[in-house]
Scaffold this motif. Structure first.
Motif, short mmCIF file in Angstrom:
data_model
loop_
_atom_site.label_atom_id
_atom_site.label_comp_id
_atom_site.label_asym_id
_atom_site.label_seq_id
_atom_site.Cartn_x
_atom_site.Cartn_y
_atom_site.Cartn_z
N SER A 2 0.85 -1.22 0.01
CA SER A 2 0.01 -0.09 0.29
C SER A 2 0.84 1.25 0.03
CB SER A 2 -0.90 0.05 0.99
OG SER A 2 -0.14 -0.24 2.24
N ALA A 3 1.51 1.54 1.13
CA ALA A 3 2.26 2.96 1.32
C ALA A 3 2.92 3.35 0.28
CB ALA A 3 2.95 3.11 2.47
N SER A 6 1.39 3.26 -3.58
CA SER A 6 0.36 4.39 -4.19
C SER A 6 0.81 5.63 -3.88
CB SER A 6 -0.78 4.15 -3.28
OG SER A 6 -0.49 4.25 -1.90
N SER A 7 1.98 5.69 -3.17
CA SER A 7 2.45 7.07 -3.01
C SER A 7 3.68 7.22 -4.30
CB SER A 7 3.37 7.60 -1.91
OG SER A 7 4.23 6.74 -1.58
N ALA A 9 6.61 5.92 -4.74
CA ALA A 9 8.00 6.20 -4.28
C ALA A 9 9.00 5.16 -4.92
CB ALA A 9 8.16 6.30 -2.87
N SER A 158 0.99 16.86 -13.48
CA SER A 158 0.49 16.03 -12.32
C SER A 158 -1.21 16.22 -12.68
CB SER A 158 0.66 16.56 -11.11
OG SER A 158 -0.35 16.38 -10.03
N SER A 160 -3.45 16.61 -10.55
CA SER A 160 -4.12 17.63 -9.82
C SER A 160 -3.91 19.05 -10.53
CB SER A 160 -3.81 17.47 -8.41
OG SER A 160 -2.05 17.99 -8.32
N ARG A 247 -14.73 -9.00 -11.96
CA ARG A 247 -13.31 -8.71 -11.59
C ARG A 247 -12.61 -9.87 -11.46
NH1 ARG A 247 -13.22 -4.82 -6.43
NH2 ARG A 247 -14.52 -6.33 -4.93
N SER A 248 -13.26 -10.99 -10.78
CA SER A 248 -12.71 -12.21 -10.68
C SER A 248 -12.26 -12.97 -11.92
CB SER A 248 -13.74 -13.29 -9.83
OG SER A 248 -14.94 -13.48 -10.54
N LYS A 271 -8.79 -4.05 -8.53
CA LYS A 271 -7.83 -5.13 -7.76
C LYS A 271 -8.32 -4.64 -6.26
CE LYS A 271 -6.15 -6.67 -10.92
NZ LYS A 271 -6.42 -8.02 -11.37
N GLY A 272 -9.40 -3.96 -5.94
CA GLY A 272 -9.77 -3.96 -4.67
C GLY A 272 -8.72 -3.29 -3.71
N GLY A 274 -8.01 -0.37 -1.43
CA GLY A 274 -8.54 0.52 -0.75
C GLY A 274 -10.14 0.70 -0.74
N ASP A 276 -13.80 -2.20 -0.91
CA ASP A 276 -14.18 -3.68 -1.29
C ASP A 276 -15.06 -4.08 -2.17
OD1 ASP A 276 -15.94 -2.30 0.07
OD2 ASP A 276 -16.49 -3.75 1.74
N GLU A 310 -21.17 -8.15 -7.12
CA GLU A 310 -20.30 -9.06 -8.01
C GLU A 310 -20.86 -10.15 -8.51
OE1 GLU A 310 -16.18 -9.29 -6.95
OE2 GLU A 310 -16.26 -8.01 -5.25
N SER A 311 -20.43 -10.52 -9.60
CA SER A 311 -20.69 -11.83 -10.21
C SER A 311 -19.82 -12.71 -10.49
CB SER A 311 -21.82 -11.48 -11.31
OG SER A 311 -21.14 -10.77 -12.45
N MET B 3 -9.80 -11.88 -1.30
CA MET B 3 -8.99 -10.76 -1.23
C MET B 3 -9.63 -9.49 -1.35
SD MET B 3 -6.95 -10.43 -4.77
CE MET B 3 -7.16 -8.72 -5.23
N ASN B 4 -10.75 -9.38 -2.02
CA ASN B 4 -11.47 -8.16 -2.30
C ASN B 4 -12.40 -7.84 -1.05
OD1 ASN B 4 -10.49 -7.90 -4.84
ND2 ASN B 4 -12.15 -9.47 -5.58
N GLN B 8 -8.33 -2.69 2.32
CA GLN B 8 -6.99 -2.22 2.36
C GLN B 8 -6.86 -0.75 2.66
OE1 GLN B 8 -4.50 -3.87 -0.63
NE2 GLN B 8 -5.24 -6.00 -0.30
N SER B 10 -5.31 2.76 1.87
CA SER B 10 -4.39 3.38 0.78
C SER B 10 -3.25 4.07 1.67
CB SER B 10 -5.25 4.32 0.03
OG SER B 10 -5.59 5.54 1.01
N GLY B 11 -2.40 4.39 0.85
CA GLY B 11 -1.01 5.19 1.49
C GLY B 11 -1.32 6.25 2.02
N GLU B 14 -2.52 6.69 5.81
CA GLU B 14 -1.57 6.20 6.91
C GLU B 14 -0.70 7.70 7.27
OE1 GLU B 14 0.88 3.06 5.66
OE2 GLU B 14 -0.77 1.48 5.42
N VAL B 31 2.90 21.95 -8.72
CA VAL B 31 1.75 22.04 -9.71
C VAL B 31 0.88 23.10 -9.49
CG1 VAL B 31 -0.49 20.66 -9.79
CG2 VAL B 31 1.81 19.57 -9.57
#
Lengths: 311, 299
Positions: A2-3, A6-7, A9, A158, A160, A247-248, A271-272, A274, A276, A310-311, B3-4, B8, B10-11, B14, B31
């Motif tokens: 995650s961390a 998604s950032s 880095a 970016s 944004s 998605r499965s 991909k779920g 963040g 569900d 979901e199906s 898993m879904n 989870q 997100s970054g 945190e 920006v």
């Protein structure tokens, strides 16, 4: 994952293959949707694209049959129009600028902006971008050519930036007491040019095409356009959404990422990450339906935000 | 699907480390700065380009230019409802704010429709619906700008601008003055009166000169000087007060003109000064030096 992922880095870390950067690292997919054409047939694999082009060109035609053939169904342009002499429609982005510039419009413009605003609030703000805006034809063409020519890389600002630009557009309107952005706004300029004549505005449209093609992939619509940002903001709670409800069945072919104008919106749903549920709730999603078309496994469909099944 | 089901985080949710916070701030500043520069560029271009060319006339009822540029959304509905195709939307490169309506009088002037459809069509108020009488429109002001080529100023009787004026005899009058060149004809000078001129531009369109017109509609700001507010016009003050504000003036008699109204110094034959009891014969006022031909013609 995650961390760091998604950032965006630490390049030494493993990048998930299904992330946007993963797609970029796999290389450009030149012909996304080939599988889908084999699986579903050409027509079904282009269903939403064809509908969207029909919508874009149909709306343009409604404006053009007046000056070309004298059938005055719609007068004006996307900034403000009058349909059949009764229905006023006004772009709320322009009314917002007008209010920022310190002018209170007549009730026709307010009513027209209200109708348009209500439509996009309800159905999805960026429907404007993918189903109405003529610049979409230009940037889609640039993206298509970019894929076909296998042009890689490029530097887009970016995502944004557009929201900042939207803020500054309103600030500048207030500071100059005029619709300053409308001097250069390619969106209104292109549509107006098609109907009333271009002058040198072709240069701006060509500039966007080549910017998207050579400098920044999806640069204009996906990163800069403050009008798109405006519609994204008003469409935050809209009802019509894309869902990755199968998605499965996803086989990680990445075609949806390759074709999506805002690929960062897919991963949370597919991909779920963040979330569900399989709904793409990100306001940047334009609900263009291209992911539905190009998916050979029929993972995506267009549904409502209340349908989390979901199906 | 297991898993879904798990949410989870997100970054962004945190806690952010100081280093990445610093980088986030730096990125955001970059920006924002870029977007700000873009908008500033647009704003400066707009300000710089907002000067209207003198020949571009706004439709009737247009707000003052500054307000107009804040109100007009460039939809072209006024253009569509103009029955004479007078109005057009500025294209990029025309020198007029892109997408705003204007007309050029020498091309197609405003026909001054009584129902003013362009004003009715405007949804935003850039064309003010307070204008209901087209004769009250102030699109600009006609100015007879070239007195060297104007045929009437040359002593001819063209009068076309006067004849086509929809507010004839009010907005344009023909003022008769002496023609000093021939010294015996009159010149009828087309004269515009700002109180009545609507700026429709029919005079500019009709001017018979090839190419540029001798009479042109200009923005009022360009065509008119400011009123000298500090200068009291004695005759107006007198009329308003019903009498002269400085009291009656002493009228001194002029020798030889005792029988005439005060200030009338015109001398007709036989009225010349008397010298030693006898009338000076064939007295006539002196002619200006070098002025006029004398063909000897008498009425």
């Amino acid at each position: 994952m995650s961390a760091h992922a998604s950032s965006g880095a630490a390049p030494e870390r493993k990048v998930p293959p299904t992330s946007v950067r993963g797609a970029a690292m796999r290389g450009v997919v030149a012909r996304p949707g080939r599988e889908a054409v084999e699986a579903k047939g050409w027509l079904r694999a282009h269903k939403w694209l064809l509908l969207r082009r029909a919508s874009q060109l149909g709306i343009l035609a409604l404006f053009l049959v007046g000056p070309w053939l004298g059938w005055w169904i719609v007068k004006g342009n996307l900034s403000s129009s009058l349909t059949l002499g009764v229905l006023p429609l006004t772009d709320p982005f322009l009314v917002a600028q007008q209010l920022a510039a310190g002018q209170w419009p007549y009730q026709e413009a307010l009513l027209g902006a209200g109708i348009v605003l209500a439509f996009y609030l309800l159905f999805g703000g960026r429907l404007f971008c993918s189903w109405v805006c003529p610049v979409n034809l230009v940037t889609d063409a640039a993206a298509w050519l970019r894929r076909r020519l296998g042009l890689k890389g490029g530097k887009a600002p970016s995502g944004s930036t557009r929201y900042w630009l939207l803020g500054f557009v309103l600030v500048i309107a207030a500071a100059t007491g005029s619709l300053a952005w409308e001097w250069v706004n390619p969106v209104s300029m292109f549509h107006r040019g098609l109907i009333f004549g271009f002058g040198l505005a072709w240069g701006i449209v060509g500039g966007i095409f080549f910017y998207d093609l050579l400098i920044a992939p999806r640069g204009w619509c996906g990163h800069l356009c403050p009008q798109g940002a405006f519609y994204a903001l008003i469409g935050r709670a809209a009802v019509v959404k894309v869902s990755a409800d199968k998605r499965s069945a996803c086989n990680d072919c990445m075609d949806c990422f390759a074709v999506c104008p805002e690929p960062q919106v897919i991963r949370p749903a597919l991909k779920g990450v963040g979330q569900d549920h399989p709904l793409i709730l990100d306001a940047d999603c334009t609900t263009c339906g291209r992911c539905v078309d190009v998916c050979g496994k029929d993972v995506f469909r267009i549904t409502t935000r209340f349908n989390r099944s979901e199906s | 699907m297991a898993m879904n089901d798990k949410v989870q985080s997100s970054g962004r949710a945190e806690p952010v480390a100081p280093a990445s916070r610093r980088r986030f701030l730096k990125d955001a500043a970059g920006v924002a700065g870029g977007a700000g520069l873009l908008a500033l560029g647009a704003g400066m271009y707009a300000k710089q380009a907002s000067a209207l060319p003198a020949t571009a006339i706004r439709p009737p009822g247009a707000l003052p230019e500054d307000d107009f540029l804040a109100a007009c959304v460039r939809c072209g509905l006024c253009v569509r409802d103009c029955p004479y195709k007078t109005l057009k939307l500025a294209e990029l490169g025309d020198g007029v704010a892109t997408g705003t309506p204007y007309f050029e009088a020498r091309d197609i002037p405003c026909e001054m429709c009584e129902d003013i459809p362009c004003v009715v069509a405007c949804p935003t108020g850039a064309l003010d619906r307070a204008l209901v009488d087209i004769a009250k429109a102030k699109m600009g002001l006609a100015v007879l700008i070239d007195q060297e080529n104007c045929l009437n100023f040359l002593g001819l009787r063209c009068d076309v601008c006067y004849r086509v004026c929809p507010v004839i005899d009010q907005a344009i009058t023909l003022e008769r003055i002496h023609n000093p060149r021939s010294d015996r004809h009159a010149m009828l000078l087309p004269t515009v009166h700002s109180e009545y001129c609507t700026g429709c531009g029919k005079c500019e369109k009709a001017c018979v000169l090839p190419g540029e017109s001798a009479i042109k509609v200009l923005p009022i700001k360009l065509a008119q000087g400011s009123k000298a507010e500090h200068y009291l016009r004695g005759w107006e003050e007198k009329e308003a007060a019903g009498k002269s504000l400085i009291g009656d003036q002493v009228e001194l008699p002029v020798r030889g003109l005792e029988g005439k109204a005060y200030g009338d110094t015109r001398v007709e034959p036989g009225q010349g000064p008397v010298q030693g009891g006898t009338q000076v014969p064939d007295y006539a006022p002196a002619k200006p030096a070098g002025g006029g031909l004398d063909s000897g013609w008498k009425p």
